[in-house]
Design a protein around this motif. Structure first.
Motif, PDB file in Angstrom:
ATOM      1  N   ALA A  12       0.830  -1.209   0.000  1.00  0.00           N
ATOM      2  CA  ALA A  12       0.000   0.000   0.000  1.00  0.00           C
ATOM      3  C   ALA A  12       0.862   1.255   0.000  1.00  0.00           C
ATOM      4  N   ILE A  13       1.981   1.218   0.726  1.00  0.00           N
ATOM      5  CA  ILE A  13       2.895   2.363   0.735  1.00  0.00           C
ATOM      6  C   ILE A  13       3.512   2.561  -0.640  1.00  0.00           C
ATOM      7  N   GLY A  14       3.970   1.481  -1.266  1.00  0.00           N
ATOM      8  CA  GLY A  14       4.526   1.583  -2.615  1.00  0.00           C
ATOM      9  C   GLY A  14       3.514   2.120  -3.590  1.00  0.00           C
ATOM     10  N   ASN A  15       2.272   1.684  -3.449  1.00  0.00           N
ATOM     11  CA  ASN A  15       1.184   2.140  -4.307  1.00  0.00           C
ATOM     12  C   ASN A  15       0.938   3.633  -4.117  1.00  0.00           C
ATOM     13  N   ALA A  16       0.983   4.084  -2.863  1.00  0.00           N
ATOM     14  CA  ALA A  16       0.746   5.495  -2.569  1.00  0.00           C
ATOM     15  C   ALA A  16       1.836   6.385  -3.152  1.00  0.00           C
ATOM     16  N   VAL A  17       3.084   5.895  -3.126  1.00  0.00           N
ATOM     17  CA  VAL A  17       4.209   6.703  -3.599  1.00  0.00           C
ATOM     18  C   VAL A  17       4.310   6.689  -5.124  1.00  0.00           C
ATOM     19  N   ALA A  18       4.154   5.529  -5.731  1.00  0.00           N
ATOM     20  CA  ALA A  18       4.444   5.426  -7.171  1.00  0.00           C
ATOM     21  C   ALA A  18       3.381   4.682  -7.971  1.00  0.00           C
ATOM     22  N   GLY A  34       8.567  -3.895   2.474  1.00  0.00           N
ATOM     23  CA  GLY A  34       7.935  -4.288   3.722  1.00  0.00           C
ATOM     24  C   GLY A  34       8.423  -5.620   4.260  1.00  0.00           C
ATOM     25  N   THR A  35       9.060  -6.414   3.409  1.00  0.00           N
ATOM     26  CA  THR A  35       9.563  -7.727   3.811  1.00  0.00           C
ATOM     27  C   THR A  35      10.998  -7.670   4.321  1.00  0.00           C
ATOM     28  N   ILE A  36      11.784  -6.755   3.778  1.00  0.00           N
ATOM     29  CA  ILE A  36      13.233  -6.717   4.044  1.00  0.00           C
ATOM     30  C   ILE A  36      13.602  -6.692   5.527  1.00  0.00           C
ATOM     31  N   PRO A  37      12.980  -5.856   6.375  1.00  0.00           N
ATOM     32  CA  PRO A  37      13.423  -5.815   7.781  1.00  0.00           C
ATOM     33  C   PRO A  37      13.372  -7.167   8.487  1.00  0.00           C
ATOM     34  N   ASP A  38      12.387  -7.999   8.146  1.00  0.00           N
ATOM     35  CA  ASP A  38      12.250  -9.289   8.823  1.00  0.00           C
ATOM     36  C   ASP A  38      13.206 -10.347   8.293  1.00  0.00           C
ATOM     37  N   ALA A  69      19.657   2.366   3.634  1.00  0.00           N
ATOM     38  CA  ALA A  69      19.354   1.294   2.679  1.00  0.00           C
ATOM     39  C   ALA A  69      18.536   1.825   1.510  1.00  0.00           C
ATOM     40  N   SER A  70      17.731   2.839   1.761  1.00  0.00           N
ATOM     41  CA  SER A  70      16.873   3.376   0.700  1.00  0.00           C
ATOM     42  C   SER A  70      17.659   4.078  -0.390  1.00  0.00           C
ATOM     43  N   PHE A  71      18.852   4.578  -0.075  1.00  0.00           N
ATOM     44  CA  PHE A  71      19.685   5.182  -1.120  1.00  0.00           C
ATOM     45  C   PHE A  71      20.013   4.154  -2.202  1.00  0.00           C
ATOM     46  N   LEU A  72      20.416   2.961  -1.772  1.00  0.00           N
ATOM     47  CA  LEU A  72      20.775   1.900  -2.717  1.00  0.00           C
ATOM     48  C   LEU A  72      19.547   1.293  -3.364  1.00  0.00           C
ATOM     49  N   LEU A  73      18.559   0.903  -2.546  1.00  0.00           N
ATOM     50  CA  LEU A  73      17.372   0.241  -3.083  1.00  0.00           C
ATOM     51  C   LEU A  73      16.579   1.173  -3.988  1.00  0.00           C
ATOM     52  N   GLY A  74      16.494   2.447  -3.603  1.00  0.00           N
ATOM     53  CA  GLY A  74      15.801   3.415  -4.439  1.00  0.00           C
ATOM     54  C   GLY A  74      16.498   3.621  -5.771  1.00  0.00           C
ATOM     55  N   PHE A  75      17.824   3.581  -5.757  1.00  0.00           N
ATOM     56  CA  PHE A  75      18.585   3.736  -7.003  1.00  0.00           C
ATOM     57  C   PHE A  75      18.351   2.556  -7.934  1.00  0.00           C
ATOM     58  N   VAL A  76      18.307   1.340  -7.365  1.00  0.00           N
ATOM     59  CA  VAL A  76      18.071   0.143  -8.178  1.00  0.00           C
ATOM     60  C   VAL A  76      16.716   0.226  -8.876  1.00  0.00           C
ATOM     61  N   VAL A  77      15.676   0.611  -8.131  1.00  0.00           N
ATOM     62  CA  VAL A  77      14.341   0.720  -8.717  1.00  0.00           C
ATOM     63  C   VAL A  77      14.298   1.860  -9.740  1.00  0.00           C
ATOM     64  N   GLU A  90      11.491   9.484  -5.979  1.00  0.00           N
ATOM     65  CA  GLU A  90      10.337   8.612  -5.742  1.00  0.00           C
ATOM     66  C   GLU A  90      10.783   7.199  -5.377  1.00  0.00           C
ATOM     67  N   GLY A  91      11.842   6.724  -6.013  1.00  0.00           N
ATOM     68  CA  GLY A  91      12.378   5.412  -5.668  1.00  0.00           C
ATOM     69  C   GLY A  91      12.876   5.377  -4.234  1.00  0.00           C
ATOM     70  N   TYR A  92      13.546   6.460  -3.832  1.00  0.00           N
ATOM     71  CA  TYR A  92      14.059   6.540  -2.457  1.00  0.00           C
ATOM     72  C   TYR A  92      12.914   6.514  -1.460  1.00  0.00           C
ATOM     73  N   TRP A  93      11.914   7.386  -1.670  1.00  0.00           N
ATOM     74  CA  TRP A  93      10.827   7.483  -0.702  1.00  0.00           C
ATOM     75  C   TRP A  93       9.970   6.232  -0.687  1.00  0.00           C
ATOM     76  N   LEU A  94       9.841   5.552  -1.809  1.00  0.00           N
ATOM     77  CA  LEU A  94       9.098   4.295  -1.832  1.00  0.00           C
ATOM     78  C   LEU A  94       9.720   3.303  -0.843  1.00  0.00           C
ATOM     79  N   PHE A  95      11.050   3.165  -0.900  1.00  0.00           N
ATOM     80  CA  PHE A  95      11.699   2.208  -0.009  1.00  0.00           C
ATOM     81  C   PHE A  95      11.814   2.732   1.413  1.00  0.00           C
ATOM     82  N   PHE A  96      12.073   4.028   1.562  1.00  0.00           N
ATOM     83  CA  PHE A  96      12.181   4.541   2.925  1.00  0.00           C
ATOM     84  C   PHE A  96      10.888   4.319   3.693  1.00  0.00           C
ATOM     85  N   TRP A  97       9.757   4.718   3.115  1.00  0.00           N
ATOM     86  CA  TRP A  97       8.499   4.563   3.829  1.00  0.00           C
ATOM     87  C   TRP A  97       8.088   3.103   3.932  1.00  0.00           C
TER      88      TRP A  97
END
Length: 334
Positions: A12-18, A34-38, A69-77, A90-97
């Motif tokens: 839902a967060i990813g949907n809201a951002v992008a 949402g899965t990564i932290p676990d 982590a969002s710097f790297l993951l956001g760049f990949v997306v 947008e890629g950064y904020w998608l992963f950060f949130w």
């Protein structure tokens, strides 16, 4: 929370951002976030149960991890989706949130999380069980409705926003219900003139109707249950601390680690010449007159190297099923 709930929240967060640009792929990226932290449980599989407990909900659940982590993951997306108009921001904020809301949701659970790692403090509101269908199922419904709207973006975002609003409102409701339950426990203790140093109140499995209270007194812990459908007074069961069993282990690192993990809510019991350390935070798995077992208990033993070790007492699935049936019946009140 459980993995499914975190996937839905992340989606839902990813949907809201992008979602307007990437549509259902934004849900996928959010679910991954949402899965990564676990994934810290994977590290836990490589070590002993006590160390796994200490690792879980640590660095991977911190705001620092989400930020960096969002710097790297956001760049990949961004590299994958820039052809579809996604910006790096947008890629950064998608992963950060996606990462950070995972941790915020965990703060509401009984376990809590170390959001401000490396500061070693577990934030826990203890207002929702780690699995709660009333939180998850409506959220899933609104997210699926949103995902089905591939052309009407306005309708898509409206359903997604409704899911976030309803789920967040439910979390707020759990705080109110906890406050009401907390008052009931304090009132019950005052009525019987119990002198206590601490009171912890949390919901039982998969509901916010039946609440568990753990009361610390000088020599024992009292455990009671309260349902919003109860018509009788709260009854408490007494469990002696038996802290005299720890005299010979006072400075042992294992004991210090167990006490820290249990947040000081523990007792000792003896059975068949074995000493057991009982973590009270998650209540009783079995509570029969002749058979009492806490959800988390550890017994001390000497390993092959002659070192003192601990191992978690095995839990039987049938005991868990029996407990859920008992709790379901108890929710109806006494």
């Amino acid at each position: 929370m459980d993995s499914l709930t975190q996937i839905v929240l992340g989606g839902a967060i990813g949907n809201a951002v992008a979602g307007k640009k990437l549509k259902n792929r934004a849900v996928l990226y959010g679910a991954i976030a949402g899965t990564i932290p676990d994934l810290d449980v994977v590290v836990g599989w490589m070590t002993d149960p006590l160390t796994a407990l200490e690792i879980h909900r640590g660095v991977s659940h911190s705001i620092l991890f989400a930020i960096f982590a969002s710097f790297l993951l956001g760049f990949v997306v961004y590299k994958i989706e820039k052809k579809n108009g996604l910006t790096y921001e947008e890629g950064y904020w998608l992963f950060f949130w996606g990462l950070f809301t995972h941790s915020i949701l965990d703060v509401f659970t009984s376990w809590g999380t170390r959001v401000l790692w490396p500061f070693d403090y577990m934030f826990a509101f203890k207002s929702i069980f780690v699995i709660d269908p009333l939180y998850t199922l409506p959220f899933i419904y609104f997210l699926i409705r949103s995902m089905r709207e591939k052309n009407n973006l306005r309708k898509r975002m409206r359903f997604n926003n409704l899911g976030l609003i309803v789920s967040s409102s439910y979390l707020a409701l759990t705080l109110l219900l906890k406050a009401l339950a907390f008052y009931k426990f304090t009132d019950a203790l005052d009525r019987v003139n119990v002198s206590y140093s601490a009171l912890s109140v949390k919901p039982t499995a998969m509901n916010v109707v039946l609440w568990n209270g753990i009361v610390e007194t000088k020599d024992s812990f009292l455990i009671g249950e309260y349902s919003f459908f109860d018509t009788s007074e709260i009854k408490f069961q007494t469990f002696p601390k038996n802290h005299e069993y720890q005299e010979h282990l006072e400075n042992h690192v294992l004991l210090k680690r167990l006490i820290k993990v249990s947040e000081g809510q523990y007792t000792f019991t003896e059975d068949n010449d074995k000493i057991f350390f009982n973590d009270l935070r998650f209540g009783l798995l079995k509570n029969d007159e002749e058979d009492i077992q806490f959800a988390f208990s550890y017994d001390f033993y000497v390993d092959d190297d002659g070192q003192l070790s601990v191992r978690e007492v095995k839990k039987e699935k049938r005991d868990g099923v029996k407990l859920l049936r008992k709790l379901w019946k108890r929710m109806g009140g006494v």
